[in-house]
Structure formats: structure tokens, C-alpha cells
Motif scaffolding. Structure first.
Motif, mmCIF file in Angstrom:
data_model
loop_
_atom_site.group_PDB
_atom_site.id
_atom_site.type_symbol
_atom_site.label_atom_id
_atom_site.label_comp_id
_atom_site.label_asym_id
_atom_site.label_seq_id
_atom_site.Cartn_x
_atom_site.Cartn_y
_atom_site.Cartn_z
ATOM 1 N N VAL A 154 -5.089 0.169 -1.061
ATOM 2 C CA VAL A 154 -4.066 1.149 -1.411
ATOM 3 C C VAL A 154 -2.737 0.434 -1.594
ATOM 4 O O VAL A 154 -2.299 -0.315 -0.717
ATOM 5 C CB VAL A 154 -3.935 2.225 -0.309
ATOM 6 C CG1 VAL A 154 -2.856 3.232 -0.670
ATOM 7 C CG2 VAL A 154 -5.272 2.911 -0.072
ATOM 8 N N LEU A 155 -2.090 0.685 -2.724
ATOM 9 C CA LEU A 155 -0.768 0.135 -3.012
ATOM 10 C C LEU A 155 0.227 1.284 -2.975
ATOM 11 O O LEU A 155 0.024 2.311 -3.618
ATOM 12 C CB LEU A 155 -0.752 -0.535 -4.384
ATOM 13 C CG LEU A 155 0.568 -1.155 -4.832
ATOM 14 C CD1 LEU A 155 0.936 -2.321 -3.926
ATOM 15 C CD2 LEU A 155 0.485 -1.606 -6.274
ATOM 16 N N VAL A 156 1.304 1.116 -2.224
ATOM 17 C CA VAL A 156 2.347 2.129 -2.127
ATOM 18 C C VAL A 156 3.609 1.569 -2.769
ATOM 19 O O VAL A 156 4.115 0.530 -2.363
ATOM 20 C CB VAL A 156 2.631 2.501 -0.655
ATOM 21 C CG1 VAL A 156 3.697 3.587 -0.583
ATOM 22 C CG2 VAL A 156 1.364 2.930 0.051
ATOM 23 N N TRP A 157 4.105 2.277 -3.779
ATOM 24 C CA TRP A 157 5.328 1.866 -4.457
ATOM 25 C C TRP A 157 6.508 2.397 -3.645
ATOM 26 O O TRP A 157 6.748 3.606 -3.589
ATOM 27 C CB TRP A 157 5.337 2.399 -5.868
ATOM 28 C CG TRP A 157 6.493 1.968 -6.712
ATOM 29 C CD1 TRP A 157 7.453 1.044 -6.421
ATOM 30 C CD2 TRP A 157 6.806 2.454 -8.013
ATOM 31 N NE1 TRP A 157 8.339 0.920 -7.457
ATOM 32 C CE2 TRP A 157 7.969 1.773 -8.449
ATOM 33 C CE3 TRP A 157 6.225 3.381 -8.859
ATOM 34 C CZ2 TRP A 157 8.548 2.010 -9.680
ATOM 35 C CZ3 TRP A 157 6.801 3.621 -10.083
ATOM 36 C CH2 TRP A 157 7.949 2.929 -10.500
ATOM 37 N N VAL A 162 4.890 6.965 1.346
ATOM 38 C CA VAL A 162 4.378 6.373 2.584
ATOM 39 C C VAL A 162 3.605 7.413 3.399
ATOM 40 O O VAL A 162 2.525 7.128 3.926
ATOM 41 C CB VAL A 162 5.530 5.747 3.403
ATOM 42 C CG1 VAL A 162 5.067 5.349 4.794
ATOM 43 C CG2 VAL A 162 6.101 4.543 2.670
ATOM 44 N N ASP A 163 4.127 8.625 3.479
ATOM 45 C CA ASP A 163 3.432 9.686 4.215
ATOM 46 C C ASP A 163 2.066 9.984 3.598
ATOM 47 O O ASP A 163 1.076 10.162 4.309
ATOM 48 C CB ASP A 163 4.272 10.957 4.256
ATOM 49 C CG ASP A 163 5.518 10.815 5.120
ATOM 50 O OD1 ASP A 163 5.618 9.827 5.892
ATOM 51 O OD2 ASP A 163 6.404 11.692 5.018
ATOM 52 N N ALA A 164 2.007 10.040 2.281
ATOM 53 C CA ALA A 164 0.729 10.297 1.606
ATOM 54 C C ALA A 164 -0.267 9.176 1.880
ATOM 55 O O ALA A 164 -1.447 9.433 2.132
ATOM 56 C CB ALA A 164 0.954 10.463 0.107
ATOM 57 N N ALA A 165 0.198 7.939 1.841
ATOM 58 C CA ALA A 165 -0.694 6.804 2.116
ATOM 59 C C ALA A 165 -1.181 6.837 3.558
ATOM 60 O O ALA A 165 -2.354 6.552 3.837
ATOM 61 C CB ALA A 165 0.023 5.491 1.829
ATOM 62 N N ARG A 166 -0.295 7.198 4.466
ATOM 63 C CA ARG A 166 -0.674 7.276 5.884
ATOM 64 C C ARG A 166 -1.773 8.320 6.089
ATOM 65 O O ARG A 166 -2.710 8.116 6.849
ATOM 66 C CB ARG A 166 0.546 7.613 6.734
ATOM 67 C CG ARG A 166 0.277 7.564 8.234
ATOM 68 C CD ARG A 166 1.484 7.896 9.080
ATOM 69 N NE ARG A 166 1.920 9.258 8.826
ATOM 70 C CZ ARG A 166 3.160 9.609 8.481
ATOM 71 N NH1 ARG A 166 4.087 8.684 8.354
ATOM 72 N NH2 ARG A 166 3.480 10.853 8.265
ATOM 73 N N GLU A 167 -1.681 9.443 5.373
ATOM 74 C CA GLU A 167 -2.677 10.503 5.502
ATOM 75 C C GLU A 167 -4.010 10.151 4.842
ATOM 76 O O GLU A 167 -5.067 10.546 5.323
ATOM 77 C CB GLU A 167 -2.145 11.795 4.887
ATOM 78 C CG GLU A 167 -0.997 12.405 5.651
ATOM 79 C CD GLU A 167 -0.392 13.609 4.941
ATOM 80 O OE1 GLU A 167 -1.085 14.221 4.109
ATOM 81 O OE2 GLU A 167 0.773 13.926 5.218
#
Length: 150
Positions: A3-6, A16-21
Motif C-alpha cells: 500500500v502506497l499512501v500519498w 493515512v486514516d484510510a490506509a490504517r483501516e
């Protein structure tokens, strides 16, 4: 899953919250931030244009391009530290330099998912809801893209 978070100013918490979930315990998460060197070059160019190539360094004035670069670096490090802390797990930070949209697309190589927070006009749906860089990334990313609202 990779997963890459821009991570971008103003909208990074939503990404970041979406990636954490979404990211599982075994998934690798990478945080990417891009700085366009054209910003510092603009300050340097304005200085050179106004004061000549040599500037006024004998009078103690220095090229503002270096100060802009230092400020960008400090802000970038603080932003990525805050994003990593909010994520609450180990993540690989990636710092890139260049045209923002192109660097993000290149950073997607080998990734399964890119998490992007929209950055356009929040009152509108459709194409105007994304800024130009986001639109380019959504259109050209070589992996799946999750677009979240900030």
C-alpha cells in the motif's frame, strides 16, 4: 499487499486514516511525499533576476533558494513524522523530488494500492473535485487507486 499512501499538505490525514483501516497486519505500507524543486528554483531565479547573478552576498544577503529548500526539507520531515505517528504502525517513508504527479506515478511501481485524498473543490462532484496533479495520478497510476474525501 503493498500500500502506497500519498502524503500531501492539507489532505494527508484522510489518506493515512484510510490506509490504517484497510491495510492488514501483514501488508507493507509506504508513505510518499514529493517536493517540486521548481519552487526553490523560482525563488533563486527571482533573486538572480532582481539582484544580478552574483546577488548581494558581499553585503550579507544570501540566495533565498537555499533557505526555501531548507524550509521544504524541515516541513517535509515533520509532515512525514506526523503521518507515520497517525498511521500507528511501521511504514517506509519515501522522499522524492521532481514533478509531483509524475513522481507519485513512478512511486506506484510494485504497489498494489495507492491511497489518495482528493484535493479539489469540496463543494463539487466530478472532475473539478480533483486538482490537476491528483487527476493525473488517478488517470495514470499502474495500480488500483483508492480516492478518499478529506
Amino acid at each position: 499487499m503493498n500500500v502506497l499512501v500519498w502524503v500531501r499538505e492539507g489532505v494527508w490525514p484522510a489518506a493515512v486514516d484510510a490506509a490504517r483501516e484497510l491495510a492488514g497486519v501483514d501488508d507493507a505500507v509506504t508513505l510518499v511525499h514529493v517536493v517540486d524543486p521548481a519552487i526553490a528554483a523560482g525563488a533563486q531565479g527571482a533573486y538572480a533576476g532582481l539582484l544580478g547573478r552574483g546577488g548581494w552576498s558581499p553585503r550579507g544577503r544570501t540566495d533565498p533558494g537555499a533557505a526555501v529548500t531548507a524550509a521544504e526539507t524541515g516541513a517535509e520531515e515533520a509532515l512525514m513524522a506526523a503521518a507515520g505517528e497517525r498511521l500507528g504502525r511501521d511504514a517506509a517513508p519515501v522522499f522524492r523530488r521532481g514533478r509531483v504527479e509524475r513522481e507519485v506515478v513512478e512511486a506506484c511501481a510494485g504497489m498494489d494500492l495507492l491511497v489518495v485524498a482528493r484535493d479539489g473543490d469540496v463543494r463539487r462532484a466530478g472532475p473539478k473535485s480533483l486538482g490537476p496533479a491528483s487527476r493525473y495520478v488517478v488517470d495514470h497510476a499502474p495500480c488500483r487507486v483508492l480516492l478518499v474525501w478529506p
